[in-house]
Design an enzyme around this catalytic site. Sequence first.
Site, short mmCIF file in Angstrom:
data_model
loop_
_atom_site.label_atom_id
_atom_site.label_comp_id
_atom_site.label_asym_id
_atom_site.label_seq_id
_atom_site.Cartn_x
_atom_site.Cartn_y
_atom_site.Cartn_z
CB SER A 101 11.57 -2.83 2.40
OG SER A 101 11.01 -3.70 2.19
CG HIS A 161 11.71 -1.69 -2.60
ND1 HIS A 161 10.38 -1.78 -2.09
CD2 HIS A 161 12.36 -2.42 -1.67
CE1 HIS A 161 10.33 -2.32 -0.96
NE2 HIS A 161 11.43 -2.87 -0.78
CG ASP A 175 8.10 -1.22 -4.68
OD1 ASP A 175 8.59 -2.58 -4.98
OD2 ASP A 175 8.25 -1.00 -3.45
#
Length: 498
Positions: A163, A439, A414
């Site tokens: 991320s 994710h 995601d």
Amino acid sequence: MTRLIYFVSALFFISFSYGKYTYETKYIDVPLDHFSFFDNRTFRLRYLINDTFWKPNYGPIFFYTGNEGDIEVFAQNTGFLWESAEIFKALIVFAEHRYYGKSLPPKNYTKDSNYFSYLSTQQALADYADVLYELKNYQKFSPHSGVRSSRKRANPVIAFGGSYGGMLAAWMRIKYPAVIEGALAASAPILQFTGITPCDSYNKVLTDAFNASSPQCVKNIRNSWRVLRKLLAEDDGKQWITKNWKLCAPIKSEENITQLINVLSELYSAVSMVNYPYPTDFLMPLPANPVNEMCKYLNSSIPDDELLSAIFESISLYLNYTGNTQCFDWSTDPFGDIAATTWNIQACSEIIMPFCSNGITDMFEPAAWNLTQYAEECYKTYKAVPNERYIEEVYGGKDLRYSSNIIFSNGLLDPWSSGGVLEKLSNNILVVILRDTAHHLDLRATNEHDPESVTLARQFYVNVFRRWIKNYRKKLNAADVEYDDYLNSIRGSILIEK
């Protein structure tokens, strides 16, 4: 703040979940401002270290570039790094991002804008470089290092991140190629910026994930906004929602209505992100395949007078899966703690990610991206003037032709894959597409329910790491019998291509 800022903060909230991984906690004094020669202020930056597997004379350093939160949480939720470290006899390091967790400046920076300017990606990367410089002398402190060798050691550094941490891992390789030999950037939306990715892309991918579970579910969610606003236009409706949705505080104003709708939007985003094939508590305690579980309540055509009851049953899976929550607290940022405030400061300065929705290709109310309004809100709240081009100018955007040794991985379930690197941008940039994952699932520990795509991706990563390490050693002209034995020892792993 407006939904535009809160929406971004939803990406990065992580709840505490301590697990099986252990480490030693260390601190290092880092400059408050790395780029001034006339400011000697410092603060303590935390990092976690484990040398259980490490072979100091040749083992690499696996370095996690900390996200926007307490670093211990990321250490417990990045099992692939630990598994790989055992294979490669690597030193494990998780460095905390400045202004998060326990790596805080000397004053209450959230109320002192004089400190806001030192919260930036470039300052964070410089912190990480300082940590790695500190580690050059780590061997003499390591209880596992044994007798020190007099010859020059070769310890290549491979950065890991997911991320925002994945963005930092990639940028670390770009900005500090002499320090970082390679980087695995999982679910890193480094292209989610103005002029690179359309503002409606995120919500479209999010909606596609729900649509893959149930097209009717998407229709019901899309219709719920109209029904909710109509009900909340009347006092009786506000009372009904307060009672039947078990709100901690009643809805009284138009501002309250907007805030409630924002929270619902963030909730759908969060569930889509962690749509994992097994139960987790990464954001909140959730069952396996939570999108499917939520959509079970919305799989059929539901009349308006029953729709909001069904919506509440659906979202309760996220709000109260454990059954321990007494009420739905919509009145505060659901991801709100000091980390959310810190992230909003970053989102009001350099990390300006445009988001919009149209209600056609996505399941949300139409909402345009308005930079002027966004900037006004940022200035009102933090005295910040957003620079929407800053990230592209500093890190290159899609122009990665001079970069190398970066793996970008993205799961197409995601929503943040909308801003990920999904196609080849350079001969030395590797792209991994995981069509059936959410994710950064690939960074998590091995699980029997992992899809085959994740298992194969991890095998690929290990093979690439091995090549990076071998090439690094060649560049140093430091090949020797001991190092060759090391390479042969890791070749036998089931994850290593024979």
